[in-house]
Write a protein that holds these residues in place. Structure first.
Motif, PDB file in Angstrom:
ATOM      1  N   PHE A  35      21.946 -10.454  35.211  1.00  8.63           N
ATOM      2  CA  PHE A  35      21.384 -11.181  36.350  1.00  8.63           C
ATOM      3  C   PHE A  35      20.422 -12.261  35.864  1.00  8.63           C
ATOM      4  O   PHE A  35      20.481 -13.404  36.300  1.00  8.63           O
ATOM      5  CB  PHE A  35      20.683 -10.200  37.299  1.00  8.63           C
ATOM      6  N   THR A  36      19.558 -11.907  34.939  1.00  7.52           N
ATOM      7  CA  THR A  36      18.597 -12.869  34.389  1.00  7.52           C
ATOM      8  C   THR A  36      19.317 -14.011  33.689  1.00  7.52           C
ATOM      9  O   THR A  36      18.938 -15.176  33.833  1.00  7.52           O
ATOM     10  CB  THR A  36      17.640 -12.163  33.407  1.00  7.52           C
ATOM     11  N   ALA A  37      20.364 -13.707  32.942  1.00  7.81           N
ATOM     12  CA  ALA A  37      21.118 -14.742  32.227  1.00  7.81           C
ATOM     13  C   ALA A  37      21.816 -15.691  33.198  1.00  7.81           C
ATOM     14  O   ALA A  37      21.816 -16.913  32.985  1.00  7.81           O
ATOM     15  CB  ALA A  37      22.137 -14.095  31.294  1.00  7.81           C
ATOM     16  N   GLU A  38      22.406 -15.163  34.259  1.00 11.80           N
ATOM     17  CA  GLU A  38      23.092 -16.024  35.232  1.00 11.80           C
ATOM     18  C   GLU A  38      22.095 -16.925  35.960  1.00 11.80           C
ATOM     19  O   GLU A  38      22.391 -18.089  36.225  1.00 11.80           O
ATOM     20  CB  GLU A  38      23.880 -15.179  36.251  1.00 11.80           C
ATOM     21  N   LEU A  39      20.917 -16.394  36.273  1.00  9.45           N
ATOM     22  CA  LEU A  39      19.900 -17.223  36.912  1.00  9.45           C
ATOM     23  C   LEU A  39      19.413 -18.307  35.956  1.00  9.45           C
ATOM     24  O   LEU A  39      19.189 -19.449  36.355  1.00  9.45           O
ATOM     25  CB  LEU A  39      18.718 -16.373  37.371  1.00  9.45           C
ATOM     26  N   ALA A  40      19.228 -17.948  34.691  1.00  9.11           N
ATOM     27  CA  ALA A  40      18.736 -18.903  33.702  1.00  9.11           C
ATOM     28  C   ALA A  40      19.716 -20.061  33.519  1.00  9.11           C
ATOM     29  O   ALA A  40      19.301 -21.206  33.312  1.00  9.11           O
ATOM     30  CB  ALA A  40      18.482 -18.205  32.374  1.00  9.11           C
ATOM     31  N   LYS A  41      21.026 -19.786  33.590  1.00  7.16           N
ATOM     32  CA  LYS A  41      22.027 -20.855  33.485  1.00  7.16           C
ATOM     33  C   LYS A  41      21.817 -21.918  34.560  1.00  7.16           C
ATOM     34  O   LYS A  41      22.078 -23.089  34.337  1.00  7.16           O
ATOM     35  CB  LYS A  41      23.437 -20.291  33.640  1.00  7.16           C
ATOM     36  N   ALA A  42      21.379 -21.461  35.739  1.00  2.57           N
ATOM     37  CA  ALA A  42      21.180 -22.377  36.857  1.00  2.57           C
ATOM     38  C   ALA A  42      19.767 -22.933  36.908  1.00  2.57           C
ATOM     39  O   ALA A  42      19.440 -23.731  37.779  1.00  2.57           O
ATOM     40  CB  ALA A  42      21.501 -21.664  38.170  1.00  2.57           C
ATOM     41  N   GLY A  43      18.902 -22.493  35.997  1.00  4.17           N
ATOM     42  CA  GLY A  43      17.534 -22.986  35.973  1.00  4.17           C
ATOM     43  C   GLY A  43      16.603 -22.249  36.909  1.00  4.17           C
ATOM     44  O   GLY A  43      15.597 -22.794  37.351  1.00  4.17           O
ATOM     45  N   LEU A  44      16.928 -21.006  37.233  1.00  5.09           N
ATOM     46  CA  LEU A  44      16.090 -20.181  38.112  1.00  5.09           C
ATOM     47  C   LEU A  44      15.505 -19.016  37.344  1.00  5.09           C
ATOM     48  O   LEU A  44      16.049 -18.586  36.329  1.00  5.09           O
ATOM     49  CB  LEU A  44      16.922 -19.610  39.274  1.00  5.09           C
ATOM     50  N   SER A  45      14.420 -18.475  37.857  1.00  4.67           N
ATOM     51  CA  SER A  45      13.879 -17.235  37.306  1.00  4.67           C
ATOM     52  C   SER A  45      13.206 -16.468  38.427  1.00  4.67           C
ATOM     53  O   SER A  45      12.636 -17.057  39.349  1.00  4.67           O
ATOM     54  CB  SER A  45      12.893 -17.504  36.168  1.00  4.67           C
ATOM     55  N   ALA A  46      13.279 -15.157  38.343  1.00 12.02           N
ATOM     56  CA  ALA A  46      12.665 -14.286  39.347  1.00 12.02           C
ATOM     57  C   ALA A  46      11.291 -13.870  38.864  1.00 12.02           C
ATOM     58  O   ALA A  46      11.046 -13.743  37.672  1.00 12.02           O
ATOM     59  CB  ALA A  46      13.541 -13.056  39.572  1.00 12.02           C
ATOM     60  N   GLY A  47      10.402 -13.630  39.813  1.00 10.53           N
ATOM     61  CA  GLY A  47       9.072 -13.156  39.460  1.00 10.53           C
ATOM     62  C   GLY A  47       9.119 -11.751  38.893  1.00 10.53           C
ATOM     63  O   GLY A  47       8.433 -11.425  37.934  1.00 10.53           O
ATOM     64  N   GLU A  48       9.965 -10.913  39.478  1.00  7.17           N
ATOM     65  CA  GLU A  48      10.085  -9.517  39.042  1.00  7.17           C
ATOM     66  C   GLU A  48      11.498  -9.033  39.341  1.00  7.17           C
ATOM     67  O   GLU A  48      12.065  -9.360  40.379  1.00  7.17           O
ATOM     68  CB  GLU A  48       9.073  -8.659  39.802  1.00  7.17           C
ATOM     69  N   ILE A  49      12.052  -8.256  38.417  1.00  4.69           N
ATOM     70  CA  ILE A  49      13.371  -7.656  38.625  1.00  4.69           C
ATOM     71  C   ILE A  49      13.238  -6.155  38.426  1.00  4.69           C
ATOM     72  O   ILE A  49      12.745  -5.702  37.395  1.00  4.69           O
ATOM     73  CB  ILE A  49      14.417  -8.235  37.654  1.00  4.69           C
ATOM     74  N   VAL A  50      13.683  -5.401  39.430  1.00  2.05           N
ATOM     75  CA  VAL A  50      13.643  -3.946  39.380  1.00  2.05           C
ATOM     76  C   VAL A  50      15.068  -3.443  39.562  1.00  2.05           C
ATOM     77  O   VAL A  50      15.795  -3.927  40.440  1.00  2.05           O
ATOM     78  CB  VAL A  50      12.750  -3.376  40.510  1.00  2.05           C
ATOM     79  N   THR A  51      15.487  -2.495  38.722  1.00  2.00           N
ATOM     80  CA  THR A  51      16.842  -1.957  38.836  1.00  2.00           C
ATOM     81  C   THR A  51      16.788  -0.460  39.095  1.00  2.00           C
ATOM     82  O   THR A  51      15.851   0.224  38.678  1.00  2.00           O
ATOM     83  CB  THR A  51      17.664  -2.213  37.562  1.00  2.00           C
TER      84      THR A  51
END
Length: 158
Positions: free
Chosen positions: A29-45
């Motif tokens: 998920f982090t890698a796919e967001l990074a490709k688009a130039g996005l980042s999340a404040g926090e990721i919980v799984t």
């Protein structure tokens, strides 16, 4: 800033695979967001016997507009070099910028809605998921291009 929930519902996920699946989901998920130039404040799984879930908090509403600059040949370069650079960039000679005798291609990429980025990222995440052991199911399973998952995937909630 918004929050996003992704829940993948399947048949029984083996207990030994659940911890690794949580980590892989966050990484993909982090890698796919990074490709688009996005980042999340926090990721919980979260992982359970029949579901794998991710909550991304603090997502921006859209990506930023980006200006991309590609250095080209010198202005005095042979015509073949210029033609190759124009083919590569898809621009015309008039659209190039010259600085210090060097040509540059400057392209503006507008921002995209985060929802659009996520709509493209979710199928990519599901298809690229690295299970130690996976299976195909359904009528499409005859094709080697069919989706693979640890157990049959029943629903995706996003």
């Amino acid at each position: 800033m918004t929050d996003f929930l992704l829940e993948l519902r399947s048949e029984e996920i083996p207990a030994r695979m659940q911890a690794g699946a949580r980590e892989n989901l966050a990484k993909l998920f982090t890698a796919e967001l990074a490709k688009a130039g996005l980042s999340a404040g926090e990721i919980v799984t979260y992982a359970g016997p029949r579901r794998l879930a991710l909550i991304a908090r603090g997502l921006p509403a859209a990506t930023e507009a980006v200006s991309e600059e590609v250095k080209g040949p010198r202005a005095s370069a042979p015509p073949q070099a210029l033609e190759g650079f124009l083919r590569k960039t898809g621009l015309t000679r008039e659209q190039l910028t010259e600085r210090d005798g060097v040509l540059f291609a400057i392209t503006e990429k507008p921002g995209r809605a985060t929802a659009q980025v996520l709509a493209e990222a979710i199928p990519a995440i599901v298809r690229a998921f690295p299970w130690p052991k996976s299976m195909r199911w359904g009528t499409e399973s005859a094709s080697t291009e069919s989706m693979r998952w640890v157990r049959p995937l029943h629903a995706i909630v996003a």
